[in-house]
Design an enzyme around this catalytic site. Sequence first.
Site, PDB file in Angstrom:
ATOM      1  N   LYS A   1       0.837  -1.211   0.000  1.00 30.26           N
ATOM      2  CA  LYS A   1       0.000   0.000   0.000  1.00 30.26           C
ATOM      3  C   LYS A   1       0.871   1.261   0.000  1.00 30.26           C
ATOM      4  O   LYS A   1       0.515   2.277  -0.615  1.00 30.26           O
ATOM      5  CB  LYS A   1      -0.911  -0.002   1.223  1.00 30.26           C
ATOM      6  CG  LYS A   1      -1.807   1.238   1.373  1.00 30.26           C
ATOM      7  CD  LYS A   1      -2.721   1.443   0.170  1.00 30.26           C
ATOM      8  CE  LYS A   1      -3.917   2.343   0.462  1.00 30.26           C
ATOM      9  NZ  LYS A   1      -3.622   3.631   1.033  1.00 30.26           N
TER      10      LYS A   1
ATOM     11  N   GLU B   1       0.554   6.779  -6.619  1.00 29.74           N
ATOM     12  CA  GLU B   1      -0.577   7.718  -6.656  1.00 29.74           C
ATOM     13  C   GLU B   1      -0.078   9.169  -6.709  1.00 29.74           C
ATOM     14  O   GLU B   1      -0.585   9.988  -7.472  1.00 29.74           O
ATOM     15  CB  GLU B   1      -1.450   7.496  -5.430  1.00 29.74           C
ATOM     16  CG  GLU B   1      -2.627   8.430  -5.262  1.00 29.74           C
ATOM     17  CD  GLU B   1      -3.305   8.180  -3.930  1.00 29.74           C
ATOM     18  OE1 GLU B   1      -3.185   9.036  -3.037  1.00 29.74           O
ATOM     19  OE2 GLU B   1      -3.934   7.112  -3.768  1.00 29.74           O
TER      20      GLU B   1
END
Length: 327
Positions: A189, A196
């Site tokens: 993550k 991102e």
Amino acid sequence: MQIGVIGLGRMGGNIVRRLQHGGHRCVVFDRHPAAVDALVAEGASGAARLEDLPALLEAPRAVWVMLPAGEATESTVRQLGALLQAGDIVIDGGNTFYRDDIRRAEALAEKGIRHVDVGTSGGVWGFERGYCLMIGGEKAVVDRLDPVFATLAPGTGEIARTPGRAGRDPRVELGYLHCGPHGAGHFVKMIHNGIEYGLMQAYAEGFNILGRAAGKSYAPAEAYRLDLADIAELWRRGSVIGSWLLDLTAIALAEDPALEGFAGRVADSGEGRWTVAAAIEEAVPAPVLSAALYARFRSREEHDFADKLLSAMRHQFGGHAEPKAGD
């Protein structure tokens, strides 16, 4: 399945709602009583104090912690270590640093309590769309929680199957993966969020260039006055750079074409820094991700349209407010 959930903010509350919609029974706690009351009104059981939560759960218990990384999660996991019993499970669904997972898992294991780390992506849209889950921990414990993960995950939806995946873990196509041992979920993550940053920065810079095309540095014949909201909408449809982030960009520009509701101060929640640190440790070049992180630092000193668009994207997918000046 019965599960406890601690932390009922933007994501935690919707995690409870999605679980209950899927037939699970939730016992909830938050330091804000109003957040507990709201979910009790929707069918959850509420605990007035953290200390009361274990007694409301059937053994062996599973408790999902959905709190900000750092002291909030640290102190809560520590308290759960004193309140739970051998065979119980603590699930950390926040954006925790993966090495903290390893340390906490070892401390809880001394008491027979299991620990699972879950990188949770989906933001404020998770109730409707589901959550992409990146999971770390012991296989037997992760398998025991499979009904919870299957409910929270998006499912196959309308995404076409990838050719050549025959024989691989079918749960990946549903939107969740057991990535490896303790910390592996949050490590994956962490890199997800670093990527991102880079994707968001690319969109922000591109739209900034488009927005300045009518500037004085261009010849009159090249001074294009472009509709950024329409371009974002156009690119959503058949373009090679289409993505959910672009979908959210289109929403933000349709609602506020000049992004006047944003100052352009862009926060970073830690994962970008950790990603760059991991790249340095591994001697892996990551110039795009590093530059995207530094651009967020710069945005707190001077702001342009690109910074406003980054803030708008963060608000769209996560409901994140801009940091105040000086933060």
